[in-house]
Design a protein around this motif. Structure first.
Motif, PDB file in Angstrom:
ATOM      1  N   SER A   1      37.047  33.007  46.829  1.00  0.00           N
ATOM      2  CA  SER A   1      37.727  34.009  46.689  1.00  0.00           C
ATOM      3  C   SER A   1      39.082  33.144  47.465  1.00  0.00           C
ATOM      4  CB  SER A   1      37.510  35.819  47.458  1.00  0.00           C
ATOM      5  OG  SER A   1      36.932  36.162  46.022  1.00  0.00           O
TER       6      SER A   1
ATOM      7  N   ALA B   1      40.094  31.975  44.323  1.00  0.00           N
ATOM      8  CA  ALA B   1      41.173  32.763  44.229  1.00  0.00           C
ATOM      9  C   ALA B   1      40.790  33.913  44.365  1.00  0.00           C
ATOM     10  CB  ALA B   1      42.115  32.986  43.580  1.00  0.00           C
ATOM     11  N   PRO B   2      40.893  35.658  44.785  1.00  0.00           N
ATOM     12  CA  PRO B   2      39.936  36.371  44.826  1.00  0.00           C
ATOM     13  C   PRO B   2      39.898  36.872  43.431  1.00  0.00           C
ATOM     14  CG  PRO B   2      42.412  35.898  46.651  1.00  0.00           C
ATOM     15  CD  PRO B   2      42.454  34.731  45.764  1.00  0.00           C
ATOM     16  N   GLY B   3      40.797  37.105  42.948  1.00  0.00           N
ATOM     17  CA  GLY B   3      40.418  37.689  41.674  1.00  0.00           C
ATOM     18  C   GLY B   3      39.595  37.346  40.679  1.00  0.00           C
ATOM     19  N   LEU B   4      39.077  35.906  40.983  1.00  0.00           N
ATOM     20  CA  LEU B   4      37.987  35.994  39.875  1.00  0.00           C
ATOM     21  C   LEU B   4      36.737  36.112  40.487  1.00  0.00           C
ATOM     22  CD1 LEU B   4      38.749  31.900  40.658  1.00  0.00           C
ATOM     23  CD2 LEU B   4      39.218  33.210  38.240  1.00  0.00           C
ATOM     24  N   ARG B   5      36.668  37.423  42.155  1.00  0.00           N
ATOM     25  CA  ARG B   5      35.434  37.518  41.833  1.00  0.00           C
ATOM     26  C   ARG B   5      33.707  37.029  41.913  1.00  0.00           C
ATOM     27  NH1 ARG B   5      36.700  38.907  45.557  1.00  0.00           N
ATOM     28  NH2 ARG B   5      35.037  39.728  45.725  1.00  0.00           N
TER      29      ARG B   5
END
Lengths: 372, 372
Positions: free
Chosen positions: B212, B216-220
């Motif tokens: 994250s 990137a955080p959105g990738l989970r």
């Protein structure tokens, strides 16, 4: 040929169209928004598209506040149980029903009880009695799990009247129906029954949706329809809140995949393919095993075959595998494991038509060898 | 300027490089494999790359069977608790520590207890006493959660000696240290301490990793290091098994992002940027508030500021917000909410240097106004 796998055919996995949707989403000055933290309930563009899309694919229209984006229907079940149940509660499950739901329910600390059923599905009066008996014993029936539309494993759908009766019962006796609606859009013939959710006014039903079968399983993307208050409780779960939603980037791409029309085009492409796969399997079995009442499901991925009298699904399996075909024996779909040995589940999703014809012939050979 | 947000700066989210990795993954005749069901513990290419990569980023090398791919570190915590604890167990948490872990632990049905601490972190002798007291009361201490490396909120790292002592204690008293190692690779100066996991021989420690902050955080997307037996129990969780892993497609893309060198290049780009952001904030605060001992963390995203005597973090917040800057008050990071009001946590990750200088000046103005 292993007809046990409920997986998509490789040619029906939209790799190119999805890559295009990713490229469109991750392009331009605002692209970073799709890769940073999102909102716990999921990105608004996906929820808005979904609300609009489902108003056509089902009856009625859900509010945006009644949606929560999940990492697939099974994850949705785990989330729903987390907010609707406490350890020790009883969760009723349809009989037969999706077998991997059992372990998800056990993981939540709940006790599983198979529903009493009649020819149409869960038996409303018998469930009412069971709930009362549990209450007298100090046990709470918290939920009923079922796959009422093109169900796994039967491919059948619950009649409309029974849907309304079950929703009424849940509302009256204060338990929640967890409606796994994974297969609604995989329809090949005729109309699709309105969901239990659409009959519920948001009370007593939580609906689980999924893009695993309609787009691709690896994305881990699905959704929940539930009362706004239930969605709020889902949003407050620690790891949901911490993560900014459970699958933000893929959810943003799915919004692009939906709004661009790619989703609709993809559905239009896969429906006739899966229908042909179903027909290859069903037609061959009907010719080869004329005394077996092989059903032709109107949707979904599965055919639920009643074996000839005296033929055990478990006992037949080694013979079938010697003939080069496999399946899941019917007892797996009963929580008590006591029934269902007179049925087998065949998935037609993974294989091309010619392979399914081959598999059906092998299975018929095995049944003939077993029955003698 | 809200220094409460531990989010990445928009220019440091690798949208283009990730889109390239997606395009590479979803290209060619085997692309469908990245979008269908995966293995419960995650795709082998990602695990193999990760094992190799971490053998450089940490001490020692974990076996492939000791990895499980998660949907982020908080999801990893929820999964670890699901297999390591039972409702009613006690979970110790560092004091202070990552505040959103508290709700994840509560969701699991466990009781939270803050660890006794000394200047170096969790106090080994006092924990040993606490575990024994709990046992006499019939309560089991199942786990200890901490962020020992560039920790949230302090930015500090646990000394090496204390790491070894804690691992020994966990092994001796049969509880599991859940080591949240989210910030290991966000290092700006000097060496990074070897993980507690690397001292454990796979016993008594479960390590949580995350992409994250590094991607990137959105990738989970994250991972767990645990004994192979713990990984096997994670694989058998119902929704993990049903879903074919928890985030297969993104995990496959991450394998491409890692093996192509894009991950290493991205780290090389973000480290000096975050270091400059840290310095802009710290340098300004040191000039403006010379009596406050503003630390300069060697890694991570956070600065943990001790307020001047008599200055309450909670009381200061409205004043700070009137001056146009916000933060998270220190009491949020204590499970009992009783301590920490003498500290504030500032995140330098989200803003550009000039904005951080502005924020630091506003905060200094607010502190001066409050202290008078």
């Amino acid at each position: 040929v292993d007809l046990g796998w409920g997986h998509p055919h490789r040619s029906l996995v939209p790799t190119g169209a999805w890559a295009d949707a990713v490229a469109a989403t991750l392009h331009g000055p605002d692209a970073w928004r799709s890769m940073t933290y999102g909102y716990p309930s999921g990105p608004a563009p996906l929820i808005e598209w979904l609300a609009e899309h489902l108003s056509h694919a089902d009856s009625g229209r859900s509010e945006s506040a009644q949606f929560f984006i999940t990492a697939g229907a099974s994850h949705g079940l785990a989330l729903a149980l987390a907010v609707l149940t406490a350890p020790g509660d009883v969760v009723l499950v349809d009989a037969p029903t999706y077998h991997l739901a059992f372990s998800t329910i056990s993981d939540s600390g709940c006790q599983i009880a198979p529903t009493p059923t009649d020819d149409d599905g869960p038996d409303v009066e018998a469930i009412a009695d069971f709930v009362q008996v549990c209450r007298r014993q100090g046990r709470r029936v918290a939920a009923l799990y079922l796959v009422p539309t093109f169900g796994n494993p039967t491919g059948r759908s619950l009649p409309d009247r029974r849907r309304r009766q079950l929703v009424g019962l849940a509302q009256r006796l204060d338990f929640t129906i967890v409606e796994d609606d994974t297969y609604r859009e995989l329809v090949y013939d005729g109309p699709v029954p309105a969901s239990l959710w659409s009959h519920s006014d948001g009370l007593g039903v939580v609906r689980l949706g999924s893009f695993s079968k309609t787009v691709a399983p690896g994305l881990r993307l699905g959704w929940i329809n539930a009362a706004a208050g239930v969605v709020k409780r889902l949003e407050r779960l620690g790891y949901v809140d911490s993560g900014g939603g459970v699958n933000h980037t893929n959810a943003c791409v799915m919004a692009a995949f939906g709004t661009s029309g790619a989703y609709r085009q993809h559905l239009a492409r896969i429906r006739p393919s899966y229908a042909r796969q179903r027909d290859a399997l069903v037609d061959t079995l009907r010719v080869r095993l004329p005394t077996v009442a092989t059903p032709r499901p109107s949707g979904g991925w599965f055919v639920w075959i009643p074996l000839p009298a005296g033929c055990s699904a478990r006992a037949l399996l080694p013979t079938a595998e010697q003939h080069g075909v496999s399946y899941v024996d019917g007892s797996k779909f009963h929580a008590d494991g006591m029934r269902g040995d007179d049925h087998i589940r065949l998935a037609f999703s993974l294989y091309a038509e010619q392979d399914l014809v081959t598999a059906a012939n092998r299975l018929a050979d095995a049944v003939e060898a077993a029955v003698g």
